[in-house]
Design an enzyme around this catalytic site. Structure first.
Site, short mmCIF file in Angstrom:
data_model
loop_
_atom_site.label_atom_id
_atom_site.label_comp_id
_atom_site.label_asym_id
_atom_site.label_seq_id
_atom_site.Cartn_x
_atom_site.Cartn_y
_atom_site.Cartn_z
N TYR A 173 5.11 -17.26 -4.44
CA TYR A 173 4.78 -15.90 -3.99
C TYR A 173 5.78 -15.44 -2.93
O TYR A 173 6.31 -14.32 -3.01
CB TYR A 173 3.36 -15.90 -3.42
CG TYR A 173 2.87 -14.54 -3.00
CD1 TYR A 173 2.51 -13.58 -3.95
CD2 TYR A 173 2.74 -14.21 -1.65
CE1 TYR A 173 2.04 -12.34 -3.56
CE2 TYR A 173 2.27 -12.97 -1.26
CZ TYR A 173 1.92 -12.03 -2.22
OH TYR A 173 1.47 -10.79 -1.84
N THR A 186 -8.79 -6.96 -1.11
CA THR A 186 -8.63 -6.72 -2.54
C THR A 186 -9.19 -7.90 -3.32
O THR A 186 -9.54 -8.94 -2.75
CB THR A 186 -7.15 -6.56 -2.92
OG1 THR A 186 -6.46 -7.79 -2.62
CG2 THR A 186 -6.50 -5.42 -2.17
N VAL A 240 -4.94 -7.96 2.55
CA VAL A 240 -5.64 -6.71 2.31
C VAL A 240 -6.95 -7.01 1.59
O VAL A 240 -7.02 -7.95 0.78
CB VAL A 240 -4.78 -5.74 1.47
CG1 VAL A 240 -5.47 -4.39 1.30
CG2 VAL A 240 -3.40 -5.57 2.10
N ARG A 278 -1.84 -3.58 -16.74
CA ARG A 278 -1.06 -4.40 -17.67
C ARG A 278 -1.28 -3.97 -19.12
O ARG A 278 -0.35 -4.02 -19.93
CB ARG A 278 -1.43 -5.88 -17.50
CG ARG A 278 -0.61 -6.82 -18.38
CD ARG A 278 -1.10 -8.26 -18.28
NE ARG A 278 -0.37 -9.12 -19.20
CZ ARG A 278 0.70 -9.83 -18.88
NH1 ARG A 278 1.16 -9.79 -17.65
NH2 ARG A 278 1.32 -10.59 -19.77
N ASN A 313 3.81 -1.62 -7.32
CA ASN A 313 2.65 -2.23 -6.66
C ASN A 313 2.13 -3.46 -7.40
O ASN A 313 1.54 -4.33 -6.77
CB ASN A 313 1.53 -1.20 -6.53
CG ASN A 313 0.23 -1.83 -6.11
OD1 ASN A 313 0.06 -2.25 -4.96
ND2 ASN A 313 -0.71 -1.97 -7.06
N ILE A 359 -5.07 -2.08 -3.96
CA ILE A 359 -4.07 -1.24 -3.31
C ILE A 359 -3.60 -0.14 -4.25
O ILE A 359 -3.49 1.02 -3.86
CB ILE A 359 -2.88 -2.08 -2.83
CG1 ILE A 359 -3.31 -3.04 -1.72
CG2 ILE A 359 -1.75 -1.18 -2.33
CD1 ILE A 359 -2.24 -4.05 -1.33
#
Length: 230
Positions: free
Chosen positions: A126, A161, A159, A34, A61, A14
């Site tokens: 989460y 990903t 999504v 990161r 994000n 994303i």
């Protein structure tokens, strides 16, 4: 006019799609992973944004996920998800707010999840962290109302990903489904009936970040085909 946009976790998935959309619009984009900025480290975040300069658009994000029944969720997994998904968004938001308020303009968009609106099995860490991220957005929106700064959140279903690919692999490992079947099971969890593409999320982020969106503040935009209606 070109804006400075910072997209955390912007190297893939994303984040990469969001960064590409803003670049295509002519904005100057920083998309740290990161290695460039540990968003859970207070000093690292402060230093990164001090070097970046005046940020016009912040896209929170960066995120991680693990899954397990609550009774088997470790404290380390719980804390790591809160650190990245909620505290990271807080530290980055706090870093850009003073400048945005001083200039009387700015957009803060948090990429949350449908798990920030409802609960799902086996995702207590989460889900809690994404609820926290949405709550942070709402509190900030209340503080900046009428200043020219806005804070909103995008809440997508699954999504396409790397993160979702790992979820598909976990489902496949623990069931008799092959990976195609596991992906279909995830897709069936929302009325959309398919995985979202990263570019669809990027569109929603760009919508909230648009100059014309100044009246939209404190809102969550759910991308799931109509399952969660608000």
């Amino acid at each position: 006019m070109s804006r400075l946009v910072v997209v955390t976790g912007g190297t893939r998935g994303i984040g990469a799609a969001v960064a590409a959309r803003f670049k295509a619009a002519g904005d100057r984009v920083l998309a740290p992973g990161r290695a460039e900025c540990d968003i859970t480290d207070e000093a690292a975040v402060a230093a990164y944004f001090a070097d970046a300069g005046p940020v016009d658009v912040l896209v929170n994000n960066a995120g991680i996920s693990t899954s397990a029944p609550t009774a088997r969720t470790t404290l380390a997994d719980w804390q790591t998800q809160l650190d990245v998904n909620a505290t990271g968004a807080f530290l980055c938001t706090r870093a850009v707010l003073p400048g945005m308020r001083e200039r009387g303009s700015g957009r803060i968009v948090t990429v949350a999840s449908t798990a920030g609106r409802v609960g799902y099995r086996y995702t207590s860490g989460y889900t809690a962290s994404k609820h926290a991220a949405v709550g942070l957005m709402r509190a900030v929106a209340a503080e900046v109302a009428g200043t020219g700064v806005t804070a909103n959140a995008v809440c997508p279903a699954f999504v396409r990903t790397d993160m979702t690919a790992r979820s598909v692999a976990r489902i496949s490992e623990t069931t008799k489904l092959d990976e195609a079947g596991a992906e279909a099971a995830l897709a069936a969890a929302s009325p959309l009936g398919r995985l979202l593409e990263p570019e669809e999320v990027a569109f929603a982020v760009a919508f909230f970040a648009a100059a014309e969106a100044g009246a939209i503040n404190g809102q969550t935009l759910v991308l799931d085909g109509g399952g969660i209606q608000s």
